[in-house]
Design a protein around this motif. Structure first.
Motif, short mmCIF file in Angstrom:
data_model
loop_
_atom_site.label_atom_id
_atom_site.label_comp_id
_atom_site.label_asym_id
_atom_site.label_seq_id
_atom_site.Cartn_x
_atom_site.Cartn_y
_atom_site.Cartn_z
N GLU A 168 -36.61 -90.14 23.46
CA GLU A 168 -36.68 -88.63 23.44
C GLU A 168 -37.11 -88.33 21.72
OE1 GLU A 168 -33.90 -86.04 25.76
OE2 GLU A 168 -33.45 -85.48 23.58
N PHE A 218 -38.03 -85.69 18.99
CA PHE A 218 -37.31 -84.70 18.23
C PHE A 218 -38.59 -83.90 18.00
CE2 PHE A 218 -32.52 -85.39 17.89
CZ PHE A 218 -32.52 -85.54 19.35
N GLY A 219 -39.58 -84.57 17.36
CA GLY A 219 -40.52 -83.85 16.75
C GLY A 219 -41.27 -84.90 15.56
N GLU A 250 -36.93 -72.97 9.96
CA GLU A 250 -37.10 -71.64 10.35
C GLU A 250 -35.89 -71.08 11.13
OE1 GLU A 250 -40.91 -71.23 12.05
OE2 GLU A 250 -41.10 -69.01 11.78
N VAL A 251 -35.64 -72.00 12.24
CA VAL A 251 -34.72 -71.37 13.18
C VAL A 251 -33.16 -72.11 12.96
CG1 VAL A 251 -34.13 -71.26 15.55
CG2 VAL A 251 -36.44 -71.17 14.64
N ALA A 252 -32.99 -73.26 12.71
CA ALA A 252 -31.76 -73.88 12.81
C ALA A 252 -30.72 -73.14 12.08
CB ALA A 252 -31.98 -75.54 12.39
N PRO A 253 -31.00 -72.80 10.81
CA PRO A 253 -29.89 -72.17 9.89
C PRO A 253 -29.43 -71.08 10.61
CG PRO A 253 -32.03 -72.87 8.67
CD PRO A 253 -32.27 -73.01 9.89
N PHE A 299 -31.99 -82.07 27.63
CA PHE A 299 -31.96 -81.19 26.47
C PHE A 299 -32.16 -79.89 27.00
CE2 PHE A 299 -36.16 -83.16 26.83
CZ PHE A 299 -37.20 -82.08 27.00
N THR A 356 -25.58 -80.83 19.25
CA THR A 356 -25.43 -80.88 17.85
C THR A 356 -26.72 -80.59 17.02
OG1 THR A 356 -23.67 -82.45 18.33
CG2 THR A 356 -24.94 -82.87 16.33
N ILE A 357 -26.41 -79.89 15.87
CA ILE A 357 -27.94 -79.44 15.31
C ILE A 357 -28.04 -79.89 13.78
CG2 ILE A 357 -28.84 -77.36 14.56
CD1 ILE A 357 -27.72 -76.26 17.18
N GLY A 358 -28.87 -80.56 13.30
CA GLY A 358 -28.98 -81.04 11.88
C GLY A 358 -29.63 -79.66 11.42
N ARG A 383 -36.28 -73.39 20.28
CA ARG A 383 -36.20 -74.75 19.79
C ARG A 383 -35.15 -75.70 20.95
NH1 ARG A 383 -39.23 -73.03 16.83
NH2 ARG A 383 -39.25 -73.09 14.47
N PHE A 384 -35.76 -77.01 20.90
CA PHE A 384 -35.02 -77.87 22.08
C PHE A 384 -33.77 -78.59 21.30
CE2 PHE A 384 -39.41 -77.50 23.38
CZ PHE A 384 -39.09 -76.94 24.49
N PHE A 410 -36.50 -88.11 15.28
CA PHE A 410 -37.64 -87.62 15.03
C PHE A 410 -38.63 -88.85 15.07
CE2 PHE A 410 -35.10 -84.13 13.25
CZ PHE A 410 -35.65 -82.99 13.72
C1 LIG Z 1 -36.97 -82.86 23.25
C2 LIG Z 1 -36.30 -82.22 22.03
C3 LIG Z 1 -34.94 -82.68 21.74
C4 LIG Z 1 -34.22 -82.24 20.36
N1 LIG Z 1 -32.92 -82.37 20.24
C5 LIG Z 1 -32.42 -81.78 18.96
C6 LIG Z 1 -31.28 -82.06 18.64
O1 LIG Z 1 -30.26 -82.37 19.76
N2 LIG Z 1 -30.49 -81.78 17.60
C7 LIG Z 1 -31.33 -81.15 16.53
O2 LIG Z 1 -31.10 -80.95 15.33
N3 LIG Z 1 -32.67 -81.13 16.61
C8 LIG Z 1 -33.54 -81.42 17.85
N4 LIG Z 1 -34.50 -81.53 18.10
C9 LIG Z 1 -35.35 -80.75 17.15
C10 LIG Z 1 -35.28 -78.99 17.22
O3 LIG Z 1 -35.85 -78.61 18.29
C11 LIG Z 1 -35.90 -78.30 15.80
O4 LIG Z 1 -37.25 -78.90 15.70
C12 LIG Z 1 -35.17 -78.56 14.60
O5 LIG Z 1 -33.80 -78.29 14.68
C13 LIG Z 1 -36.04 -78.00 13.43
O6 LIG Z 1 -35.87 -76.56 13.92
P1 LIG Z 1 -36.09 -75.67 12.55
O7 LIG Z 1 -36.65 -74.40 13.18
O8 LIG Z 1 -34.97 -75.35 11.79
O9 LIG Z 1 -37.18 -76.18 11.54
P2 LIG Z 1 -38.76 -75.85 11.33
O10 LIG Z 1 -38.78 -74.61 10.58
O11 LIG Z 1 -39.35 -75.76 12.81
O12 LIG Z 1 -39.37 -76.91 10.54
C14 LIG Z 1 -39.32 -78.29 10.59
C15 LIG Z 1 -37.97 -78.91 10.42
O13 LIG Z 1 -37.55 -80.16 11.57
C16 LIG Z 1 -37.12 -81.10 10.88
N5 LIG Z 1 -38.03 -82.36 10.77
C17 LIG Z 1 -39.02 -82.15 11.49
N6 LIG Z 1 -39.74 -83.44 11.51
C18 LIG Z 1 -38.74 -84.06 10.93
C19 LIG Z 1 -38.79 -85.60 10.68
N7 LIG Z 1 -39.50 -86.46 11.16
N8 LIG Z 1 -37.44 -86.03 10.30
C20 LIG Z 1 -36.36 -85.42 10.01
N9 LIG Z 1 -36.44 -84.06 10.21
C21 LIG Z 1 -37.55 -83.36 10.86
C22 LIG Z 1 -36.85 -80.69 9.50
O14 LIG Z 1 -35.70 -80.35 9.17
C23 LIG Z 1 -37.90 -79.76 9.16
O15 LIG Z 1 -37.75 -78.86 7.86
C24 LIG Z 1 -35.06 -81.51 19.31
C25 LIG Z 1 -36.35 -81.48 19.52
C26 LIG Z 1 -37.13 -81.91 20.89
C27 LIG Z 1 -38.59 -81.63 20.96
#
Ligand SMILES: Cc1cc2nc3c(=O)[nH]c(=O)nc-3n(C[C@H](O)[C@H](O)[C@H](O)COP(=O)(O)OP(=O)(O)OC[C@H]3O[C@@H](n4cnc5c(N)ncnc54)[C@H](O)[C@@H]3O)c2cc1C
Length: 211
Positions: free
Chosen positions: A208, A210-211, A74-77, A36, A66-68, A50-51, A184
Motif C-alpha cells: 500500500e 501512501f503517496g 494541509e489536512v493532517a494537522p 483504508f 494512525t496519522i503522522g 485524505r486516506f 510512502f
Molecule cells: C492508500 C493510502 C493510505 C494511507 N494511509 C495513511 C495512514 O495510515 N497514515 C498516515 O499518516 N497517512 C496515510 N496516508 C497519507 C495521507 O492520506 C496523507 O497524504 C497525509 O496524511 C498527508 O496529508 P496532509 O494533508 O497533512 O499533507 P499534504 O498537504 O497533502 O502534503 C503532503 C505531506 O504528505 C507527507 N508526505 C508526502 N510524501 C511523503 C514521503 N515520501 N515521505 C514522508 N511523508 C510524505 C508529508 O507529511 C507531506 O508534507 C495514506 C495515503 C494513501 C494513498
C-alpha cells in the motif's frame, strides 16, 4: 460504504507528531487491518479528503486509524485537532492489500505505515499465527504496542531512517510468510530492493503506497 458521518470516540497522542483516532464503527461496516478509509474534512470552508489505513486488529465497536502529522501538511494537522464527540465523514473501506488470516505475516513499515503493521501483527497473534515487523522511523511511535508484540513472540526490528533495511528484511522473511509493505513511495522502493536482495519477488507482496 457510501460516505457517512461517524463519531470520534477518542484522539490519543501515540508519539512525536502522531495521533491515533478511534472512530465508532457503524452498522454493516466490515474491514480488516490494512484496508483504508477516505476521511473528508472541511478546512477553511473547503472539503479535503485524505486516506488513512486501519491500525486496530479488528473493527469491533470502534476502529482506529494512525496519522503522522507534518505540521506543514494541509489536512493532517486539522485531523489531529479533533476531539472525542466530533463527527468525521468516512467512506470505505477500500483496498485489497490487507490481512487475510495468513499463517505468518511479515510486515515492512515506514513512518505511519506502522499503523497497519501493528494492527495486522496483533490480529495474526490473536489468531494463533506468526508475525514479523520491520519498522523504519527515527522517531518511532506506538512504542508500547510494538514492545507488547515482541513480548508476545513477534519478531520485531525497529530501524532509524538512515539504517539499511537489507539484513532486517532478510531475517524477517527467512521463515517465509506473506509480505506486506506500508508507507510512502521512498520507503516502498527501499523495502522492495531489500526483498529482492533476500530473494523475495516484490510482486508477491501486498503493498500500500501512501503517496
Ligand atoms: C492508500 C493510502 C493510505 C494511507 N494511509 C495513511 C495512514 O495510515 N497514515 C498516515 O499518516 N497517512 C496515510 N496516508 C497519507 C495521507 O492520506 C496523507 O497524504 C497525509 O496524511 C498527508 O496529508 P496532509 O494533508 O497533512 O499533507 P499534504 O498537504 O497533502 O502534503 C503532503 C505531506 O504528505 C507527507 N508526505 C508526502 N510524501 C511523503 C514521503 N515520501 N515521505 C514522508 N511523508 C510524505 C508529508 O507529511 C507531506 O508534507 C495514506 C495515503 C494513501 C494513498
Amino acid at each position: 460504504m457510501d460516505e457517512r458521518s461517524l463519531t470520534v470516540a477518542a484522539v490519543r497522542s501515540v508519539g512525536p507528531d502522531s495521533v491515533a483516532i478511534d472512530i465508532e464503527t457503524p452498522p454493516e461496516f466490515d474491514a480488516q487491518p490494512g484496508q483504508f478509509v477516505k476521511l473528508t474534512l472541511a478546512v477553511d470552508g473547503e472539503d479535503h479528503s485524505r486516506f488513512y489505513t486501519i491500525s486496530s486488529p479488528d473493527v469491533d465497536g470502534e476502529f482506529e486509524i494512525t496519522i503522522g502529522i507534518d505540521p506543514e501538511g494541509e489536512v493532517a494537522p486539522h485531523i489531529a485537532d479533533l476531539d472525542a464527540g466530533d463527527e468525521v465523514r468516512i467512506e470505505g473501506p477500500f483496498g485489497s492489500d490487507y490481512y487475510e488470516g495468513e499463517a505468518r505475516a511479515v510486515i515492512l513499515a515506514g513512518g505511519p505505515g506502522v499503523g497497519p503493521a501493528i494492527g495486522i501483527a496483533e490480529r495474526a497473534l490473536q489468531e494463533g499465527n506468526e508475525a514479523a515487523v520491520v519498522y523504519q522511523d527515527s522517531d518511532p511511535i506506538h512504542v508500547d504496542r510494538i514492545e507488547a508484540l515482541a513480548d508476545d513472540g513477534a519478531l520485531v526490528e525497529v530501524l532509524a531512517d538512515d539504517e539499511d533495511l537489507t539484513d532486517a528484511v532478510a531475517a524477517a522473511v527467512a521463515d517465509g510468510g506473506q509480505v506486506f509493505v506500508y508507507g510512502f513511495a521512498d520507503f516502498l522502493d527501499e523495502a522492495t530492493a531489500a526483498l529482492e536482495a533476500a530473494g523475495v519477488d516484490g510482486d508477491d507482496a501486498k503493498v500500500e503506497n501512501f503517496g
